[in-house]
Design an enzyme around this catalytic site. Structure first.
Site, mmCIF file in Angstrom:
data_model
loop_
_atom_site.group_PDB
_atom_site.id
_atom_site.type_symbol
_atom_site.label_atom_id
_atom_site.label_comp_id
_atom_site.label_asym_id
_atom_site.label_seq_id
_atom_site.Cartn_x
_atom_site.Cartn_y
_atom_site.Cartn_z
ATOM 1 N N SER A 1 0.830 -1.214 0.000
ATOM 2 C CA SER A 1 0.000 0.000 0.000
ATOM 3 C C SER A 1 0.861 1.258 0.000
ATOM 4 C CB SER A 1 -0.930 -0.015 1.214
ATOM 5 O OG SER A 1 -1.876 -1.066 1.067
ATOM 6 N N GLY B 1 -6.094 -4.185 -6.924
ATOM 7 C CA GLY B 1 -7.085 -3.150 -6.631
ATOM 8 C C GLY B 1 -6.471 -1.766 -6.683
ATOM 9 N N SER C 1 -12.504 1.106 0.194
ATOM 10 C CA SER C 1 -11.890 2.385 0.563
ATOM 11 C C SER C 1 -11.015 2.914 -0.564
ATOM 12 C CB SER C 1 -11.030 2.194 1.806
ATOM 13 O OG SER C 1 -9.928 1.335 1.497
ATOM 14 N N GLU D 1 -8.310 -6.921 5.142
ATOM 15 C CA GLU D 1 -7.323 -7.737 4.428
ATOM 16 C C GLU D 1 -6.611 -8.735 5.361
ATOM 17 O OE1 GLU D 1 -4.456 -5.149 2.479
ATOM 18 O OE2 GLU D 1 -3.479 -4.660 4.353
ATOM 19 N N HIS E 1 -12.945 -8.755 -3.110
ATOM 20 C CA HIS E 1 -11.475 -8.780 -3.106
ATOM 21 C C HIS E 1 -10.956 -9.729 -4.194
ATOM 22 C CE1 HIS E 1 -10.483 -6.899 1.127
ATOM 23 N NE2 HIS E 1 -11.011 -6.050 0.276
ATOM 24 N N ARG F 1 -13.767 -13.768 -0.594
ATOM 25 C CA ARG F 1 -12.971 -14.394 0.478
ATOM 26 C C ARG F 1 -13.844 -15.093 1.522
ATOM 27 N NH1 ARG F 1 -8.171 -9.768 1.038
ATOM 28 N NH2 ARG F 1 -6.760 -10.871 -0.359
ATOM 29 N N ARG G 1 -3.623 -14.126 -0.049
ATOM 30 C CA ARG G 1 -3.898 -14.305 1.386
ATOM 31 C C ARG G 1 -4.621 -15.623 1.678
ATOM 32 N NH1 ARG G 1 -1.750 -9.445 2.861
ATOM 33 N NH2 ARG G 1 -2.371 -7.671 1.589
HETATM 34 O O1 LIG Z 1 -5.610 1.298 -0.299
HETATM 35 C C1 LIG Z 1 -5.025 0.211 -0.156
HETATM 36 O O2 LIG Z 1 -3.792 0.093 -0.311
HETATM 37 C C2 LIG Z 1 -5.825 -0.968 0.242
HETATM 38 C C3 LIG Z 1 -7.087 -0.801 0.761
HETATM 39 C C4 LIG Z 1 -7.932 -1.933 1.206
HETATM 40 O O3 LIG Z 1 -8.919 -2.149 0.207
HETATM 41 P P1 LIG Z 1 -10.499 -2.323 0.526
HETATM 42 O O4 LIG Z 1 -10.984 -1.079 1.171
HETATM 43 O O5 LIG Z 1 -11.080 -2.574 -0.826
HETATM 44 O O6 LIG Z 1 -10.604 -3.520 1.436
HETATM 45 C C5 LIG Z 1 -7.108 -3.197 1.409
HETATM 46 O O7 LIG Z 1 -7.945 -4.302 1.649
HETATM 47 C C6 LIG Z 1 -6.206 -3.441 0.212
HETATM 48 O O8 LIG Z 1 -5.463 -4.613 0.389
HETATM 49 C C7 LIG Z 1 -5.217 -2.305 0.065
HETATM 50 C C1 LIG Z 2 -7.586 -6.754 -0.986
HETATM 51 C C2 LIG Z 2 -6.289 -6.839 -1.311
HETATM 52 O O1 LIG Z 2 -5.711 -6.364 -2.440
HETATM 53 P P1 LIG Z 2 -6.107 -5.273 -3.525
HETATM 54 O O2 LIG Z 2 -5.125 -4.144 -3.360
HETATM 55 O O3 LIG Z 2 -5.939 -5.960 -4.848
HETATM 56 O O4 LIG Z 2 -7.530 -4.827 -3.278
HETATM 57 C C3 LIG Z 2 -5.324 -7.526 -0.412
HETATM 58 O O5 LIG Z 2 -4.107 -7.418 -0.673
HETATM 59 O O6 LIG Z 2 -5.738 -8.174 0.567
#
Ligand SMILES: O=C(O)C1=C[C@@H](OP(=O)(O)O)[C@@H](O)[C@H](O)C1
Ligand SMILES: C=C(OP(=O)(O)O)C(=O)O
Length: 419
Positions: free
Chosen positions: A24, A91, A166, A308, A335, A339, A380
């Protein structure tokens, strides 16, 4: 596809782990560097599928990335005529890059893995349209689609429903300082998940000189230059999860090196999660040392903020000797895979007792047996299979290579840590 026999351990796991960088943080640093006012340096970046995809996406939009060992130098975007972006299953790429493309002038086509076409994208598409950006999606509201940048985005007031992810909020905030009027963003709808990830976005903007005013469900990003920065990426604390779980599941002791004192990472919650399972987390200098309980007990947890972490938490719950309830995680159905369905199916295939609820899982104690643990292209899920395999004979994790999404060295590091 490499199937992998998860190592079973007889006693307590004792080990030290040095984790690769945060996905992230790396992908936020790359996006902000690509829209900043000069060359930036990203130290200790995560080098994994999701960050490689982000780097390639930004390069195809006109950024330059010079990759030294443990140090990437990023020159901001100079506009290109057109581009294509492969989002893979990331994502952060599918949500963060379209607003960057909206600042450019040529068409940018986005697509990804087959499963990426099923992940929620409607809010990215509708929010950019509300800001005046033209997007062709053939009426699908998912990948693939093409963003037609007009050279600038007006910005201003905008209301979105980010209850499915988010990342819809983070994506807009990251690029908002480059909108002519900045952005006054409100979230309306179901509760916003993964708040620590939004906090991380705001922190990273402020570090680069951007003014962000915040109140619950509202973010005002002032327009202005994004200052180029030299940043060091923290270890990925979400990927600490399986190693912390190894201590918790075996009455062991695992030292995670360089755990930050202060961080926005969701994985920092492992300190509280360890306590919920009856273990401890203690600081020792720069490190955090996790100790497992003699008997692993079940947990009652709302994981809405740290979704996550769920797969590894569920794996631990399946090994616990009292029931667990995990709530607040309906958004996990969008996701890498659904999951909730995947965890229920795979744990139950090993003899577990998992009930899927609309927004979570109920996991009851049951004697587990060996078998194949499918991973559905989800890094995961592979971590979850590895954790269960510590205490159950003959667990085979299908396609362990899927961990390369955020942690290419996972299988080797795991073997070293638990043997
Ligand atoms: O902004 C980010 O780096 C992330 C936000 C989260 O996404 P969600 O809000 O879709 O769960 C998380 O689960 C994802 O692994 C990374
Ligand atoms: C939800 C996840 O990834 P993404 O950034 O692809 O949404 C994750 O890494 O758990």
């Amino acid at each position: 596809m490499t199937d992998w026999r998860a190592p079973r351990v007889a006693g307590a796991v004792h080990s030290d782990v040095l984790l690769p960088g945060s996905k992230s943080q790396t992908n936020r640093a790359l996006v902000l560097a690509a829209i900043s006012d000069g060359p930036s340096v990203v130290r200790l970046p995560l080098v994994a599928r999701d960050t490689e995809l982000m780097a390639s996406a930004l390069v195809s939009l006109g950024a330059r990335i010079d990759r030294g060992e443990d140090r990437w130098t990023v020159e901001p975007i100079t506009p290109v005529e057109s581009a294509t972006v492969d989002c893979g299953l990331a994502g952060t790429v599918m949500r963060f890059v379209p607003p960057v493309a909206a600042l450019g002038t040529g068409p940018v086509r986005f697509d990804g893995d087959p499963r990426a076409r099923e992940r929620p994208m409607g809010t990215t598409i509708s929010s950019l349209r509300d800001l005046g950006v033209q997007i062709d999606d053939d009426g699908r509201s998912t990948l693939p689609f093409t963003v037609h940048g007009a050279g600038e985005v007006r910005g201003g007031p905008l209301t979105v429903d980010a209850s499915a992810s988010s990342q819809f909020v983070s994506a807009l905030l990251l690029v908002a300082p480059r909108f002519r009027e900045g952005l006054d963003l409100r979230h309306e709808g179901g509760s916003l998940p993964s708040l620590p990830h939004v906090a991380m976005t705001v922190t990273e903007l402020r570090r680069r000189g951007i003014v962000v005013d915040e109140s619950p469900g509202r973010w005002q990003v002032h327009p202005g230059p994004v200052k180029a920065l030299d940043v060091t990426i923290e270890p990925d604390l979400s990927n600490a999860g399986p190693f912390v779980a190894a201590a918790l599941a075996t009455a062991g002791r695992v030292r995670v090196r360089h755990w930050p004192e202060q961080t926005d990472q969701a994985g920092d919650a492992w300190r509280d999660l360890a306590a919920a399972f009856g273990g401890t987390a203690a600081r020792d200098g720069d490190d955090l040392v996790f100790t497992g309980p003699d008997r692993l007990r079940g947990v009652q947890l709302d994981l809405h903020d740290v979704g996550e972490l769920t797969p590894v938490v569920a794996a631990l719950a399946a090994l616990a000797d009292t029931p667990s309830t995990l709530t607040g995680i309906a958004h996990l159905r969008g996701h890498e895979t659904d999951r909730l369905a995947a965890l229920a199916t795979e744990i139950n295939r090993l003899g577990g007792r998992v009930e899927e609820r609309e927004d979570g899982l109920v996991i009851s104690p049951a004697p587990l047996h060996g078998g194949s643990f499918a991973t559905y292209e989800d890094h995961r899920m592979a971590h979850a299979g590895a954790v269960i395999g510590l205490r159950v004979d003959d667990v085979t994790v299908e396609n362990i290579g899927t961990t390369a999404k955020t942690y290419p060295g996972f299988a080797d590091d795991w073997m070293r840590a638990v043997s």
